[in-house]
Design an enzyme around this catalytic site. Structure first.
Site, PDB file in Angstrom:
ATOM      1  N   HIS A   1      -2.551   6.991   2.967  1.00 16.81           N
ATOM      2  CA  HIS A   1      -1.085   7.098   3.218  1.00 16.81           C
ATOM      3  C   HIS A   1      -0.390   8.472   2.402  1.00 16.81           C
ATOM      4  O   HIS A   1      -0.763   8.580   1.213  1.00 16.81           O
ATOM      5  CB  HIS A   1      -0.237   5.895   2.622  1.00 16.81           C
ATOM      6  CG  HIS A   1      -0.576   4.649   3.548  1.00 16.81           C
ATOM      7  ND1 HIS A   1      -1.226   4.774   4.935  1.00 16.81           N
ATOM      8  CD2 HIS A   1      -0.138   3.581   3.184  1.00 16.81           C
ATOM      9  CE1 HIS A   1      -1.201   3.611   5.182  1.00 16.81           C
ATOM     10  NE2 HIS A   1      -0.425   2.752   4.187  1.00 16.81           N
TER      11      HIS A   1
ATOM     12  N   CYS B   1       0.757  -0.967   0.038  1.00 13.10           N
ATOM     13  CA  CYS B   1      -0.086   0.027  -0.066  1.00 13.10           C
ATOM     14  C   CYS B   1       0.889   1.368  -0.217  1.00 13.10           C
ATOM     15  O   CYS B   1       0.565   2.207  -0.536  1.00 13.10           O
ATOM     16  CB  CYS B   1      -0.935   0.078   1.046  1.00 13.10           C
ATOM     17  SG  CYS B   1      -0.103  -0.216   2.705  1.00 13.10           S
TER      18      CYS B   1
END
Length: 362
Positions: free
Chosen positions: A252, A158
């Site tokens: 993120h 990710c």
């Protein structure tokens, strides 16, 4: 079109829960089987995750009474009920490798969120907008496994999806020499929320086990090429990373510093991002964002709280592009880690595999 029947192995964890919300009501997929560990097997799904539903959206009614099967003991049953499975199991890496390969050998394709097979040379690790041509390695993998339909395809870590996508079209046109990426990663990346991880409130942890190694190495496989039945990693750029856990629920963020072989102008970079279309956009895949890159001119964007849900959480947000004193340029990127970075990216990969005929019933 007739829908593809889908199973989820590892259905009780946070990523498994995301898979459920994304496949319930999906225009191409019908959720047919749920599986987890022996501890949850035999229970209705609603009972198996009672008190452990971690998403901000409610559990779909359609799954509350579905029985949970044993991902290992019921493998043959599951493989016989579905056209492919999503894998989000929580096991030791070698156990995951063995389980996913067992499903593939049972002629059940596996689209995995796990890291176990990311470095298997004939397993494609695909970000659909960036390297769809890596699916060409699947026939060689099937030959190794001795299968007709079965194979394993994985999505990348990710953290790299917060910055590698923005670099990819620039790499193709201008070449990359070196990259520094500092990632600021949400707690959902650890499968947790603030209720289950109160220590993260008002805190920052400058360490995520194994994450920096993945962040430095995985883009080189994504940017590699298929040769003689395996994926050969790209030799450049040189990448160094630092990965920090921050008190954010989802999203993120990456601070990116880059030096090019042939330095572009900032206007050229923004134009490439604005005009980029990958294969998922050309095919109109259901999970694909219409606009993959969104550039913000405001000096305080992108922000996780404001921008992570752009285009169903599947877009990449970029901002603060400016010259740097040590590198050519620096900028900031943001992606939704459990959508673009995890379950959503895997669902888009499954859509690509379906569109390309890899899931056809033989």
């Amino acid at each position: 079109m007739e829908k593809f029947k889908v199973g989820i192995i590892g259905c009780t964890g946070m990523v498994g829960q995301r898979f459920i919300t994304l496949t319930c009501g999906h225009p191409w997929f019908e959720l047919t089987a749920l599986a987890a560990s022996a501890r949850s097997a035999g229970k209705p799904y609603g009972e198996a995750v009672a008190g452990r539903w971690k998403l901000e959206v409610p559990m779909p009614d359609a799954v509350k009474d579905m029985p949970v099967l044993d991902a290992e003991a019921d493998l043959e049953t599951i493989a016989g009920q579905v056209d492919f499975v999503f894998s989000a199991v929580d096991m030791k890496k070698e156990e995951i490798k063995a389980l996913e390969e067992a499903y593939a050998k049972a002629e059940c394709p596996v689209v995995s969120n796990n890291s176990a097979h990311r470095w298997t040379p004939d397993v494609p690790m695909v970000v659909p907008e960036l390297n769809p041509e890596h699916l060409d390695v699947i026939p060689a993998q099937r030959k190794r496994l001795g299968t007709k339909r079965g194979f394993i395809a994985v999505k990348s870590n990710c953290s790299i999806q917060s910055y590698a996508p923005a670099l990819s079209p620039l790499r193709e046109k201008f070449g990359l020499e070196k990259v520094l990426a500092c990632t600021y990663q949400a707690i959902s990346g650890a499968g947790k929320n603030f209720e289950t991880w109160p220590e993260m409130v008002d805190n920052l942890i400058p360490y995520i086990g194994g994450e920096e190694e993945k962040s430095e190495q995985e883009p080189l496989k994504v940017w590699g090429k298929v040769e003689n039945g395996v994926i050969v990693n790209a030799e450049s750029p040189s990448i160094t990373a630092q990965c920090l856990r921050v008190p954010v629920t989802n999203g993120h963020t990456a601070a990116v510093f880059v030096t090019f072989r042939k330095k572009p102008s900032m206007e050229e970079m923004k134009e490439i991002w604005a005009n980029f279309k990958g294969v998922p956009q050309e095919l109109g895949l259901p999970m694909a964002p219409k606009q993959f890159f969104h550039y913000f001119e405001e000096p305080d964007r992108p922000q996780a709280k404001l921008d992570r849900d752009l285009e169903k959480g599947m877009a990449i947000s970029i901002g603060r592009l400016r010259p740097d004193t040590q590198y050519d340029y620096k900028f900031v990127c943001l992606s939704h880690n459990t959508l673009r970075g995890a379950a959503g990216g895997a669902v888009e990969l499954a859509e690509l595999l379906c569109a390309k005929g890899y899931m056809d019933r033989k």
